[in-house]
Design a protein around this motif. Structure first.
Motif, mmCIF file in Angstrom:
data_model
loop_
_atom_site.group_PDB
_atom_site.id
_atom_site.type_symbol
_atom_site.label_atom_id
_atom_site.label_comp_id
_atom_site.label_asym_id
_atom_site.label_seq_id
_atom_site.Cartn_x
_atom_site.Cartn_y
_atom_site.Cartn_z
ATOM 1 N N THR A 164 0.897 -1.417 -0.145
ATOM 2 C CA THR A 164 0.181 0.505 0.253
ATOM 3 C C THR A 164 1.322 0.908 -0.143
ATOM 4 O O THR A 164 1.755 0.763 0.083
ATOM 5 N N ASP A 165 -0.044 2.226 -0.630
ATOM 6 C CA ASP A 165 0.942 3.397 -0.317
ATOM 7 C C ASP A 165 1.786 4.132 1.382
ATOM 8 O O ASP A 165 2.439 4.618 0.985
ATOM 9 N N LEU A 166 0.702 3.774 1.983
ATOM 10 C CA LEU A 166 0.984 4.076 3.390
ATOM 11 C C LEU A 166 2.392 3.416 3.449
ATOM 12 O O LEU A 166 3.404 4.046 4.631
ATOM 13 N N LEU A 167 3.133 2.438 2.914
ATOM 14 C CA LEU A 167 4.284 1.831 3.423
ATOM 15 C C LEU A 167 5.721 1.800 1.784
ATOM 16 O O LEU A 167 6.818 1.696 2.142
ATOM 17 N N ARG A 168 4.783 1.888 0.809
ATOM 18 C CA ARG A 168 5.244 1.400 -0.242
ATOM 19 C C ARG A 168 6.939 2.483 -0.501
ATOM 20 O O ARG A 168 7.742 2.538 -0.916
ATOM 21 N N ALA A 169 6.018 3.298 -0.185
ATOM 22 C CA ALA A 169 6.821 4.460 -0.399
ATOM 23 C C ALA A 169 7.732 4.818 0.113
ATOM 24 O O ALA A 169 9.599 5.709 -0.537
ATOM 25 N N ILE A 170 8.471 4.400 1.721
ATOM 26 C CA ILE A 170 9.766 3.825 2.661
ATOM 27 C C ILE A 170 10.121 3.052 1.705
ATOM 28 O O ILE A 170 11.505 3.565 2.026
ATOM 29 N N ILE A 171 10.171 2.049 0.895
ATOM 30 C CA ILE A 171 10.023 1.070 0.496
ATOM 31 C C ILE A 171 10.892 1.347 -0.607
ATOM 32 O O ILE A 171 12.393 1.287 -0.587
ATOM 33 N N GLU A 172 10.410 2.213 -1.645
ATOM 34 C CA GLU A 172 11.322 2.546 -2.580
ATOM 35 C C GLU A 172 12.044 3.221 -1.736
ATOM 36 O O GLU A 172 13.534 3.567 -2.749
#
Length: 888
Positions: free
Chosen positions: A247-255
């Protein structure tokens, strides 16, 4: 695709439109439940509302509550990164009814929200109910139109919620989403329920019973509703994802993590990216809510979360600290809703960078040694507890990290051996302490520290919290209980009470139990640096170890302490600017009504210097600048420009308090444009304007090279100024002049007084020389061939006798003179001898002869002029006679 922020907003706005109070998330550190390490569900902040102990002005509420599960029985830490839905930090969306609506309305809202507002296909939804809850099953049929095949009855505790062994409880009903046959797993209640096909997205708790000891259960008079929907889970469903981490909640940090490490976010090391993303959120929110890494309690759990993420950053090949570089991504994602992230961004960044910088050294050293030791072992052989202890004690390598690495190798740890080594160290420490010469009672605190550990201090964020009694001390020894009227010391697992240190006095207030015990806290002290000891008397009831307490700091007193502590920082900087960089703090007293500040300076301050210090400090107060706190090492803090306080004990990490606006006084300022930056563990105002007013009331010497300012702030300063104004007005009235003319009028009166005093003195001399005005002896007479002149004078000040004696000596020409002045029944005596006779007569010997007659002892002076006194003014004539006798 709806973003997580949109989903959160839609949820809150939906219930807001249906008369629910939109309540902000409570901090992650629970203030109303000492049994919890962290808030782990949406209902925690409403616990006392549900039990009736607290009343609010609304009967319906909705929240998006921050939650952490990483300690105690709610601990998901080891699963994070390796499953689709385990998190240490998550958001729980919820709606609550406090005796207002019940099952029918709750079910209707839930179905409307998920199918109409969120647009989920009803065919993909099924629900569970408690097996005995026929009412809920019937309502789902009626409201949602679900058939029996999609209403699953669960007979286990999974669908029956309890707050504890006793208290409110009730059945649950859960909504599940079907991800489709392409995902392994069966529906809830089936043998394959642990699969990922059917995912619970919302849990509705119907709080309708009261559970009593012995198993008795009765219906609540006002049943309530408590629901919880994980934002991460519903976001995954609405964004068409099966994994919460997509989800966008966590994907931005992962990327962002992948960009910084150049490691594929979806490759073989994807789990490490997930760990970093999850743990960054948990760490950042905990720091924003006042938790800082330490070796005890909540601080230790935070440190464990941080270091687990940092180890995964190491596994990704990060050569430099990584976590702090991800903070801007997190703040951009969540900072609009959770403003505390923006406010604490600097503190979060500094703390993560500091911890990772230090931990990388520990990690590199520990991993090397651990690799050497495990290389000597056979497959599956346990690591020696002694080795693990050496890693922990000598190299600072946490034992839980050792266990985590061993687990990856399929290797156990000899825990018993580790515990034995730890106990040997404690025994040696106790022995060293006992021989240190400290008071015997200090051993009590040392022993208690081993038993109950440090106190979690909540007072930076709150003045009210709940705590559990971990120990009681009365008459210097630990006890199990305290009775009414008994003086005692109370230790708790957590406290909002500040223990005296750094010059700031300890807090006062109240500790109370629900059954009426009331302990008056008259002081709070720190023992062994991190145990906050509440000192006072139990006024009512009884206290026992293990009791839960409502802890309330005396708020008005704390506010004054905060103001007076913050102003020491501003005054310190102002003194350095006005007097010079040689000024350093040498001590302070921060009390509610006054602030005392000792500093190095070789001479008294001038009025102009005092006025300039006041001006600069008050300019900072008017600027109303924010006060911020960061965590750094002492060396880094001082290198960055922070001032260290005299007498303060600093550990490996320190709080750096920055306040004020350098531009407000045209000063060069400290790092970041702040006026003052200091190392300090005390409590402080939120903004400099909270101080109100600053006034220096005294400047004095303490010792050679050390001066002391006594100062007032806020209302105390106002009272001082009002008292001065009143005195000035009364003086103006007495002088019959305007307030502004008082100085000139006083100068005029003093000049007139001096003129009159000179005139009176001249008249006295004339009267004394002329024999009138009360003189009791004639003009000079001859004794033993010399002239002797004497006078007894009423009301002539002693200081005027010598000038009169000199005048009489001039009139006599050659001879001896004696003057006795009587004032308030006492006598003062002066004898003068002309220069030509000092070889024959000594004025000192003559005055001593006269002094005996008036009850005096001794007398002194020169051969030509001597003075003495005595208590018997009635014997003035006898004194003159005694001098005559000495001459003859």
């Amino acid at each position: 695709m709806a973003s997580a922020n949109d989903i959160r907003t839609k949820f809150l706005e939906y219930f807001g439109r249906h008369d629910h109070e939109i309540v902000a998330s409570s901090p992650l550190v629970p203030r109303n439940d000492p049994s919890l390490m962290f808030v782990n569900s949406g209902m925690v902040q409403f616990k006392n509302v549900f039990t009736g102990a607290e009343h609010r002005d609304y009967a319906r509420a909705t929240t998006s509550q921050k939650c952490v599960r990483a300690g105690g029985k709610h601990n998901d830490l080891e699963n994070v990164g390796y499953t689709a839905r385990h998190h240490t930090f998550f958001e729980m969306l919820g709606n609550f009814s406090f005796g207002d609506y019940f099952k029918d309305v709750a079910i209707a809202h839930a179905w409307t929200l998920v199918t109409k507002e969120f647009g989920l296909d009803p065919a993909k939804l099924l629900v569970t109910v408690y097996s005995e809850d026929d009412e809920a099953a019937a309502l789902w049929k009626k409201i949602a139109g679900l058939g029996d095949d999609r209403i699953i009855r669960i007979s286990t505790s999974d669908n029956f919620w309890q707050m504890g062994d006793t208290g409110p409880c009730g059945p649950c009903s859960e909504i599940f989403y079907d991800h489709g046959p392409g995902i392994p797993g069966g529906p809830p209640g089936s043998p394959d329920e642990d699969g990922d096909r059917f995912i619970e997205i919302w849990n509705l708790v119907f709080m309708q019973f009261e559970q009593f000891e012995g198993g008795e259960r009765t219906s609540l008079p006002r049943p309530s509703i408590d629901t919880g929907m994980g934002l991460e889970r519903i976001a995954a469903v609405l964004q068409g994802k099966h994994d919460n981490y997509d989800t966008d909640l966590l994907r931005a940090i992962i990327e962002a993590s992948a960009d910084l490490t150049s490691v594929d976010p979806d490759g073989p090391q994807a789990a490490s990216h997930k760990v970093i993303a999850d743990h960054l959120r948990a760490s950042s929110f905990l720091i924003a809510d006042g938790v800082l890494p330490s070796n005890d309690g909540r601080g230790y759990v935070l440190r464990r979360i941080m270091r687990r993420a940092m180890r995964h950053a190491h596994m990704l090949g990060a050569k430099d600290p990584l976590m702090h570089r991800l903070v801007p991504t997190l703040v951009a994602m969540m900072g609009n809703h959770f403003q505390e992230l923006r406010r604490a961004e600097a503190l979060i960044t500094e703390t993560l960078k500091l911890e990772e910088t230090r931990f990388k050294t520990t990690l590199d050293r520990g991993l090397k040694l651990l690799e050497e030791e495990t290389g000597k072992l056979g497959t599956g052989e346990a690591l020696s507890g002694e080795v693990a202890f050496t890693l922990y004690d000598t190299y600072g390598f946490p034992v839980d990290l050792t266990q985590d690495i061993l687990r990856g190798q399929g290797r156990p740890l000899d825990q018993a051996g580790f515990d034995a080594a730890m106990e040997r160290q404690r025994a040696q420490a106790r022995k060293a302490w006992a021989g240190s010469g400290e008071m015997a009672t200090d051993k009590v605190w040392f022993d208690l520290h081993e038993t109950v550990g440090a106190t979690d201090f909540l007072g930076y964020e709150t003045e009210r919290a709940e705590g559990t009694i971990t120990a009681l001390v009365a008459d210097g020894v630990p006890v199990d209980s305290v009775e009414a009227g008994q003086e005692a010391m109370v230790l708790t697992n957590q406290t909002p009470f500040y223990g005296e240190s750094g010059g700031q006095q300890g807090d006062t207030g109240w500790l109370m139990t629900t059954d009426g015990a009331r302990f008056k806290v008259t002081d709070t002290q720190k023992k062994l640096d991190d145990m906050h000891v509440h000192i006072g008397v139990l006024e009512e009831g009884r206290l026992d170890k293990g009791d839960a307490l409502e802890m309330t700091v005396a708020g008005d007193r704390r506010s004054k302490l905060r103001a007076n502590h913050s102003v020491t920082h501003l005054a310190h900087q102002a003194l350095r600017e006005v007097l010079g960089d040689h000024v350093t703090q040498k001590g302070s007293l921060v009390a509610p009504e006054t602030m005392r500040f000792d500093f190095s300076h070789p001479k008294p301050m001038t009025e102009e210097e005092i006025e300039e210090v006041e001006r600069r400090v008050n300019a900072q107060i008017r600027a109303n600048a924010g006060v911020t706190t960061r965590l750094m090492t002492p060396d880094d803090a001082v290198e960055a420009g922070a001032l260290a306080l005299f007498g303060e004990k600093y550990g490996e990490e320190v709080r750096v308090v920055s306040m004020g606006d350098a531009a407000a006084v045209g000063a060069p300022g400290r790092p970041g444009g702040f006026y003052s930056v200091e190392l300090c563990g005390g409590t402080h105002v939120g903004r400099t304007g909270d101080i109100g007013l600053f006034k220096i009331v005294d400047e004095a010497a303490v010792s050679a090279g050390v001066r002391r300012l006594t100062c007032l702030t806020g209302e105390a300063a106002m009272r001082h100024l009002r008292a001065q104004q009143k005195a000035l007005s009364e003086t103006a009235s007495a002088l019959r002049t305007a307030v502004n003319d008082v100085p000139n009028r006083v100068v005029t009166l003093l000049d007139e007084r001096k003129k009159l005093e000179r005139e009176i003195s001249e008249l006295r001399r004339k009267l004394a020389a002329g024999g009138g005005g009360g003189a009791q002896a004639p003009a000079a007479k001859e004794i033993a061939g010399i002239k002797f002149a004497s006078r007894v004078l009423d009301g002539v000040p002693p200081k005027e006798l010598k000038p009169l004696a000199d005048q009489l000596k001039g009139e006599v020409g050659s001879g001896v003179v004696a003057l006795v002045a009587v004032n308030d029944g006492k006598a003062s005596l002066v004898v003068g001898v002309t220069d030509d006779l000092t070889g024959k007569y000594d004025a000192v010997r003559l005055v001593r002869a006269g002094a005996e007659a008036i009850g005096g002892k001794g007398g002194g002076g020169r051969p030509d002029m001597a003075q003495a006194g005595g208590p018997d003014g009635a014997a003035a004539a006898k004194a003159v006679a005694a001098i005559e006798a000495a001459l003859s």
